[in-house]
Scaffold this active site. Structure first.
Site, PDB file in Angstrom:
ATOM      1  N   GLN A 176     -16.183  12.738 -51.224  1.00  0.00           N
ATOM      2  CA  GLN A 176     -15.962  11.863 -52.372  1.00  0.00           C
ATOM      3  C   GLN A 176     -16.942  12.141 -53.506  1.00  0.00           C
ATOM      4  O   GLN A 176     -16.971  11.413 -54.500  1.00  0.00           O
ATOM      5  CB  GLN A 176     -16.080  10.401 -51.929  1.00  0.00           C
ATOM      6  CG  GLN A 176     -14.997   9.987 -50.949  1.00  0.00           C
ATOM      7  CD  GLN A 176     -15.201   8.582 -50.402  1.00  0.00           C
ATOM      8  OE1 GLN A 176     -16.204   7.920 -50.668  1.00  0.00           O
ATOM      9  NE2 GLN A 176     -14.248   8.119 -49.602  1.00  0.00           N
ATOM     10  N   HIS A 189     -18.882   7.486 -50.166  1.00  0.00           N
ATOM     11  CA  HIS A 189     -19.398   6.224 -50.715  1.00  0.00           C
ATOM     12  C   HIS A 189     -20.608   6.416 -51.628  1.00  0.00           C
ATOM     13  O   HIS A 189     -21.691   5.890 -51.384  1.00  0.00           O
ATOM     14  CB  HIS A 189     -19.754   5.261 -49.572  1.00  0.00           C
ATOM     15  CG  HIS A 189     -18.577   4.778 -48.796  1.00  0.00           C
ATOM     16  ND1 HIS A 189     -18.646   3.702 -47.936  1.00  0.00           N
ATOM     17  CD2 HIS A 189     -17.287   5.226 -48.729  1.00  0.00           C
ATOM     18  CE1 HIS A 189     -17.466   3.512 -47.378  1.00  0.00           C
ATOM     19  NE2 HIS A 189     -16.622   4.430 -47.854  1.00  0.00           N
ATOM     20  N   GLU A 227     -12.776  -5.830 -53.177  1.00  0.00           N
ATOM     21  CA  GLU A 227     -13.305  -6.987 -53.885  1.00  0.00           C
ATOM     22  C   GLU A 227     -13.432  -6.765 -55.388  1.00  0.00           C
ATOM     23  O   GLU A 227     -13.654  -5.651 -55.855  1.00  0.00           O
ATOM     24  CB  GLU A 227     -14.703  -7.344 -53.352  1.00  0.00           C
ATOM     25  CG  GLU A 227     -14.733  -7.777 -51.911  1.00  0.00           C
ATOM     26  CD  GLU A 227     -16.128  -8.148 -51.435  1.00  0.00           C
ATOM     27  OE1 GLU A 227     -16.254  -8.536 -50.253  1.00  0.00           O
ATOM     28  OE2 GLU A 227     -17.090  -8.075 -52.234  1.00  0.00           O
ATOM     29  N   TYR A 257     -24.268  -9.755 -52.222  1.00  0.00           N
ATOM     30  CA  TYR A 257     -22.814  -9.810 -52.124  1.00  0.00           C
ATOM     31  C   TYR A 257     -22.290  -9.558 -50.711  1.00  0.00           C
ATOM     32  O   TYR A 257     -21.081  -9.454 -50.514  1.00  0.00           O
ATOM     33  CB  TYR A 257     -22.184  -8.880 -53.169  1.00  0.00           C
ATOM     34  CG  TYR A 257     -22.336  -9.492 -54.549  1.00  0.00           C
ATOM     35  CD1 TYR A 257     -21.334 -10.277 -55.090  1.00  0.00           C
ATOM     36  CD2 TYR A 257     -23.526  -9.362 -55.252  1.00  0.00           C
ATOM     37  CE1 TYR A 257     -21.489 -10.902 -56.322  1.00  0.00           C
ATOM     38  CE2 TYR A 257     -23.703  -9.985 -56.493  1.00  0.00           C
ATOM     39  CZ  TYR A 257     -22.683 -10.751 -57.011  1.00  0.00           C
ATOM     40  OH  TYR A 257     -22.854 -11.385 -58.228  1.00  0.00           O
ATOM     41  N   TYR A 270     -11.678   0.512 -39.540  1.00  0.00           N
ATOM     42  CA  TYR A 270     -10.407   1.242 -39.525  1.00  0.00           C
ATOM     43  C   TYR A 270      -9.800   1.270 -38.124  1.00  0.00           C
ATOM     44  O   TYR A 270      -8.589   1.396 -37.963  1.00  0.00           O
ATOM     45  CB  TYR A 270     -10.613   2.659 -40.055  1.00  0.00           C
ATOM     46  CG  TYR A 270     -11.014   2.676 -41.509  1.00  0.00           C
ATOM     47  CD1 TYR A 270     -10.129   2.253 -42.492  1.00  0.00           C
ATOM     48  CD2 TYR A 270     -12.280   3.089 -41.902  1.00  0.00           C
ATOM     49  CE1 TYR A 270     -10.489   2.247 -43.832  1.00  0.00           C
ATOM     50  CE2 TYR A 270     -12.656   3.092 -43.244  1.00  0.00           C
ATOM     51  CZ  TYR A 270     -11.758   2.674 -44.196  1.00  0.00           C
ATOM     52  OH  TYR A 270     -12.128   2.666 -45.520  1.00  0.00           O
TER      53      TYR A 270
END
Length: 408
Positions: free
Chosen positions: A121, A185, A281, A291, A302
Site C-alpha cells: 500500500q 497501513h 469510520e 479514537y 478478517y
C-alpha cells in the site's frame, strides 16, 4: 471522452433541518429522502452508540449534475489538488507527480522527488500546497520511505520549479516511527489547518506487533500529528500526562486513516479511517482525543474473530461520527464549499475503494443525516477527491481516471 449524466427530478419528499444558531452547516433541502443506501447484511451484530451512527437515511441530489472523465491515462493516482490556475497536481503511487489540465493534457513526470517504496500500500501518497503557494511554490507530501529498519510514513516538502519540471530542494521533515517491515497501513493524507500548521495521518502498519502502538503516545503509528512547515511539533498541541509522549501528537487510536478534510464553516479537521471487516469510520478530530483502535471497534478480524474484547464503547474513547459495516474503504475526502449544486453545500465527499463509488454525506450539527452513493456505475476505486478553483469536484481512481463532477 466518456460522460456520465445524472438527473433527478425535483419531486418527492425533502429533508428539512434545524441549523446551528450562527453557522448553517447544511442547506435546508440537501435532497430527497430515500431508504438507507446500504442494503447488504452487516458482518457483525454490533449496535451503534446512537441513532444515525450507521445506515442513516439515503438522500438523492435534486440538481442535475454530470461526471466527465478528463483523462484515463494516469498511473495509480493517489492524491489530487488544484493549482491556483485551475490545473490539477496529482501524485502517482509509483513515485511521480504530474500536472493535468482540465482538458486532460498530462505533463511529463516531475523529477526531484525522494525515492518511495511502492510495494503493498506504499508509494507517493497524499499532498497539499502551501497556503502561499502562489508566491513560494512549496508543496508538501506524504510517502512510504524504505529505511534500514523497515519502512516509515514520511513527510517531505519542496519547491516546484518555475518550469514545472522538477521539485527543488526536496527535504524530509518528519518520519512516523518506529519503522517496520510491513508495507501496509501508512495512512498518508496531509493538509494545512486554519492556523497554518500541517496535519498528517499515519497508519498503525497493520501487523499484530505494531497494532497496539496506535494506543501508545510514545509512537508515531496510528496517529494524527500536527507539525510546522519545518516538521517540528506545532504550537498549541495537546499535552499528555504520560511520560514520553510525543509532542507532535494531535489524536491517537487510529487504524489506517486515508482521508483528511477541513470543515469550511468550523475549520475543524475530519478524518476517514479504514476499519477491518466492518467498522470503517468518519471522525471529527478533537485535540488530545483517543479514537479507540484497537480497543474499541465496530469491525471484526478478517477471519471472523472478534478484535480484542470485542467491545465498541469505552470511557475515555471517542465514538466515530459515522461508520460502515460492511466496509466501503474510505480514502481521500473533501468538503464541498461551492454553490453550483446547492444541495451539496458543506457536505462531505469521500472516495470509496472497495465500495467503488463516491460517498456523499449530508451533515447537520456534526451528525450525518443523509448518505448518497455517486458514480456507482463507473465501477472504479475512487482514491481521492478535491474541490477545484472553479467550484467543481475532481476525483482520481486507482484505474488511472481523473473525473470532473459539476452541475450539468
Amino acid at each position: 471522452m466518456k460522460n456520465l449524466k445524472h438527473i433527478v427530478l425535483l419531486s418527492g419528499v425533502f429533508f428539512t433541518f434545524l441549523s446551528c444558531s450562527n453557522d448553517k452547516e447544511t442547506p435546508s433541502n440537501p435532497g430527497t429522502i430515500t431508504n438507507p443506501v446500504e442494503g447488504n447484511p452487516a458482518n457483525t451484530t454490533y449496535k451503534p452508540a446512537f441513532v444515525g451512527q450507521t445506515r442513516t437515511n439515503g438522500v438523492q441530489t435534486n440538481t442535475a449534475f454530470e461526471a466527465k472523465v478528463i483523462t484515463s491515462a494516469l498511473t495509480s493516482p493517489w492524491g489530487v489538488k488544484s493549482l491556483p490556475d485551475g490545473r490539477l497536481l496529482v501524485t502517482q503511487k509509483g513515485g511521480t507527480m504530474r500536472i493535468v489540465t482540465t482538458a486532460g493534457v498530462i505533463s511529463d513526470p516531475i523529477t526531484g522527488i525522494p525515492a518511495v517504496n511502492a510495494g503493498g500500500q506504499g508509494g507517493l501518497l497524499g499532498l497539499c500546497l502551501d497556503p502561499e503557494f502562489a508566491s513560494n511554490r512549496m508543496i508538501y507530501w506524504v510517502f512510504s520511505e524504505a529505511t534500514g529498519g523497515g519502512n516509515n510514513t514520511a513527510v517531505a516538502k519542496g519547491k516546484l520549479s518555475a518550469n514545472e519540471k522538477t521539485i527543488e530542494g526536496a527535504t524530509i521533515i518528519y518520519r512516523a516511527k518506529p519503522a517496520n517491515a510491513s508495507t501496509l497501513h501508512y495512512g498518508g493524507r496531509i493538509l494545512f489547518d486554519k492556523t497554518g500548521n500541517l496535519v498528517v495521518s499515519t497508519g498503525e502498519r497493520s501487523v499484530l506487533e505494531t497494532r497496539p502502538l496506535a494506543q501508545s503516545i510514545t509512537s508515531g503509528l496510528g496517529k494524527v500529528v500536527r507539525i510546522t512547515k519545518e516538521g517540528q511539533p506545532a504550537p498549541g498541541n495537546p499535552t499528555f500526562s504520560q511520560a514520553g509522549a510525543l509532542p507532535e501528537l494531535y489524536t491517537y487510536g487510529h487504524r489506517n486513516p486515508q482521508g483528511l478534510a477541513l470543515h469550511p464553516v468550523s475549520g475543524e479537521v475530519w478524518l476517514s479511517e479504514h476499519g477491518p471487516r466492518g467498522g470503517d469510520e468518519i471522525n471529527r478530530l478533537k485535540a488530545g482525543t483517543n479514537y479507540g483502535w484497537p480497543t474499541i471497534t465496530y469491525g471484526i478480524e478478517y477471519s471472523g474473530e472478534k478484535i480484542g474484547a470485542g467491545i465498541q464503547q469505552q470511557d475515555g474513547m471517542e465514538q466515530p461520527v459515522y461508520y460502515w459495516d460492511p466496509v466501503v474503504s474510505p480514502s481521500g475526502m473533501t468538503f464541498y464549499s461551492g454553490n453550483r449544486v446547492p444541495e451539496w453545500q458543506n457536505n462531505l465527499f469521500i472516495g470509496a475503494l472497495s465500495g467503488m463509488h463516491i460517498v456523499r454525506l449530508a451533515i447537520d450539527n456534526n451528525k450525518v443525516v443523509g448518505e448518497e452513493r455517486l458514480l456507482v456505475s463507473e465501477n472504479q476505486r475512487f482514491r481521492d477527491i478535491t474541490q477545484g478553483n472553479d467550484g467543481a469536484l475532481y476525483a482520481v481512481t486507482d484505474g488511472g481516471r481523473l473525473y470532473k463532477i459539476d452541475k450539468k
